[in-house]
Design an enzyme around this catalytic site. Structure first.
Site, PDB file in Angstrom:
ATOM      1  N   ASP A 181      43.204  49.767  43.137  1.00 61.58           N
ATOM      2  CA  ASP A 181      42.903  49.139  41.971  1.00 61.58           C
ATOM      3  C   ASP A 181      42.963  47.853  42.500  1.00 61.58           C
ATOM      4  O   ASP A 181      42.351  47.378  43.185  1.00 61.58           O
ATOM      5  CB  ASP A 181      43.882  49.235  40.745  1.00 61.58           C
ATOM      6  CG  ASP A 181      43.492  48.733  39.618  1.00 61.58           C
ATOM      7  OD1 ASP A 181      42.616  49.358  38.739  1.00 61.58           O
ATOM      8  OD2 ASP A 181      43.762  47.548  39.199  1.00 61.58           O
ATOM      9  N   TYR A 313      41.546  39.246  36.414  1.00 61.40           N
ATOM     10  CA  TYR A 313      40.262  39.746  36.373  1.00 61.40           C
ATOM     11  C   TYR A 313      39.385  38.480  36.135  1.00 61.40           C
ATOM     12  O   TYR A 313      38.132  38.540  36.796  1.00 61.40           O
ATOM     13  CB  TYR A 313      40.066  40.825  35.344  1.00 61.40           C
ATOM     14  CG  TYR A 313      40.600  42.054  35.540  1.00 61.40           C
ATOM     15  CD1 TYR A 313      39.657  43.245  35.770  1.00 61.40           C
ATOM     16  CD2 TYR A 313      41.718  42.416  35.407  1.00 61.40           C
ATOM     17  CE1 TYR A 313      40.244  44.482  36.116  1.00 61.40           C
ATOM     18  CE2 TYR A 313      42.399  43.512  35.773  1.00 61.40           C
ATOM     19  CZ  TYR A 313      41.289  44.692  36.298  1.00 61.40           C
ATOM     20  OH  TYR A 313      42.064  46.051  36.388  1.00 61.40           O
ATOM     21  N   HIS A 370      43.481  57.832  39.626  1.00 63.67           N
ATOM     22  CA  HIS A 370      43.633  56.395  39.687  1.00 63.67           C
ATOM     23  C   HIS A 370      45.077  55.739  40.306  1.00 63.67           C
ATOM     24  O   HIS A 370      45.006  55.039  40.833  1.00 63.67           O
ATOM     25  CB  HIS A 370      43.128  55.766  38.509  1.00 63.67           C
ATOM     26  CG  HIS A 370      42.892  54.373  38.748  1.00 63.67           C
ATOM     27  ND1 HIS A 370      41.713  53.828  39.424  1.00 63.67           N
ATOM     28  CD2 HIS A 370      43.635  53.236  38.368  1.00 63.67           C
ATOM     29  CE1 HIS A 370      41.992  52.540  39.485  1.00 63.67           C
ATOM     30  NE2 HIS A 370      42.732  52.073  38.771  1.00 63.67           N
TER      31      HIS A 370
END
Length: 392
Positions: A181, A313, A370
């Site tokens: 990630d 982000y 994930h």
């Protein structure tokens, strides 16, 4: 050692009042009406949220997680103006290979705690002493117990530079790195920056595939492209909001524990349904138990890092815009990659080789998604051992 490079012991000690306040806020939640669909297509389902909230206030014990963290050697040190929190577990085996492992969002060092034993003491987990690692688990600035950046510029590349400084400060002259990630972005950047001492990297999310179209010549490539298209069409909400307006969602994440939990659960389809089943049906998937899931969410709440973590982000988006048209340096050190069946997309070997021509290890794992290190810590640890075995 100067104050700027001092390494200070760290312990987690959350005041009772902070936990009482958390429970009061959960109890005061204003609930929306039930979703009008039978799946997650409108978001986190009401039954999942309400059962999570019930368990959080009646059965969950943060002190258990706090004790687990405090049983490990934790430290903070200032790097590039920010205090960085990290766990540092040295193996009892000689010639252990130093490994720095980076978490992602909505994760933290908590998602990797169950790998500490298998990686640092492999003989107790069916491995050999020659597979041992000295393990460094840092919290990305803005996450967990690291400081929240007070200036712009803390994107993956800057964190990668900080990690190289951290490993140097710890006295390591030869080490490897792993990430998934957001941690995959940091590890990818480390590979491209090639700091002195870094001899190999391993990832379980293919960062280059997120940057642009990939070949679709084979059945496997077309399947992966379809998975990516589905993610961008219907699973991209959190990504878009955090990359463009992290401050806006931050008000809810800092004010409502249930809003924070919902935001963190609404990540990817595979992990969402696994987490939902853990709460609603009492059927956890591997290590994705109710307590472990709430350990991570509670850490975000108690540290007040919902907004600062989301900003990572935005920083990534800004860095990508500034680098538009400039190809990044190639990774020239050995690269390992493991794809897990429940990941957002199953990266074909051809895609991985295209992004990393120095690929030396590729494997399709039998289980996991994930949050593979969290869900399947033993299997994940074996992947890490296998990937880096040739570099010892």
């Amino acid at each position: 050692m100067s104050n700027e490079t001092e390494i200070r012991p760290f312990r987690v000690d959350v005041p009772d009042e902070a936990i009482a306040d958390l429970k009061r806020r959960i109890a005061a939640t204003r609930w929306p009406t039930k979703e009008l669909v039978t799946d997650r297509s409108q978001g986190v389902q009401l039954a999942t949220s309400q059962e999570l909230a019930r368990y959080w206030t009646t059965d969950y014990d943060w002190r258990r997680c706090e004790a687990k963290l405090n049983a490990l050697p934790q430290f903070t040190t200032e790097i590039d103006g920010e205090d960085v929190h990290f766990i540092h577990v040295k193996s009892r085996h000689g010639n252990a290979l130093p490994l720095i492992m980076t978490h992602g969002w909505p994760g933290s060092v908590i998602e990797m705690l169950e790998t500490v034993g298998p990686l640092t003491d492999p003989t107790a987990h069916g491995g050999t002493a020659g597979d041992a690692f000295d393990l460094v688990l840092p919290s990305i600035p803005g996450y967990g117990f690291s400081a929240q950046p007070t200036e712009l510029g803390w994107y993956a590349g800057r964190t990668a530079q900080a990690w190289a400084k951290l490993m140097h400060r710890l006295g390591y002259t030869r080490y490897v790195a792993q990430g998934g990630d957001q941690g995959a972005s940091v590890t990818d950047a480390m590979g491209r920056q090639a700091p002195e001492g870094l001899i190999g990297i391993h990832m379980n999310l293919l960062v280059p595939a997120l940057a642009g179209p990939q070949p679709t010549d084979t059945e496997e490539e077309r399947a992966a492209a379809a998975q990516l298209a589905t993610f961008r069409q219907s699973g991209f909400g959190y990504f878009l909001e955090q990359a463009t307006r992290p401050q806006t969602i931050g008000y809810a994440l800092l004010d409502s524990p249930v809003a924070l939990a919902g935001w963190m659960l609404d990540h990817d389809t595979d992990s969402y349904y696994k987490i939902s089943r853990a709460f609603v049906d009492g059927q956890p998937s591997g290590n994705l138990t109710r307590d472990h899931i709430l350990d991570n969410i509670t850490m975000y709440w108690l540290t007040g890092t919902g907004a600062s973590a989301a900003r990572s982000y935005w920083e990534a988006g800004q860095a990508q815009a500034h680098a538009a048209g400039q190809p990044p340096p190639q990774v020239k050190i050995p690269v390992g990659y493991t794809t897990f069946p429940g990941e957002i997309f199953r990266a074909p070997r051809s895609w991985v080789e295209r992004g990393y021509p120095t690929l030396t290890y590729y494997h399709q794992a039998a289980r996991g998604g994930h949050f593979a290190a969290w869900e399947e810590p033993e299997l994940f640890s074996e992947e890490i051992r296998a990937a880096f075995r040739p570099l010892r």
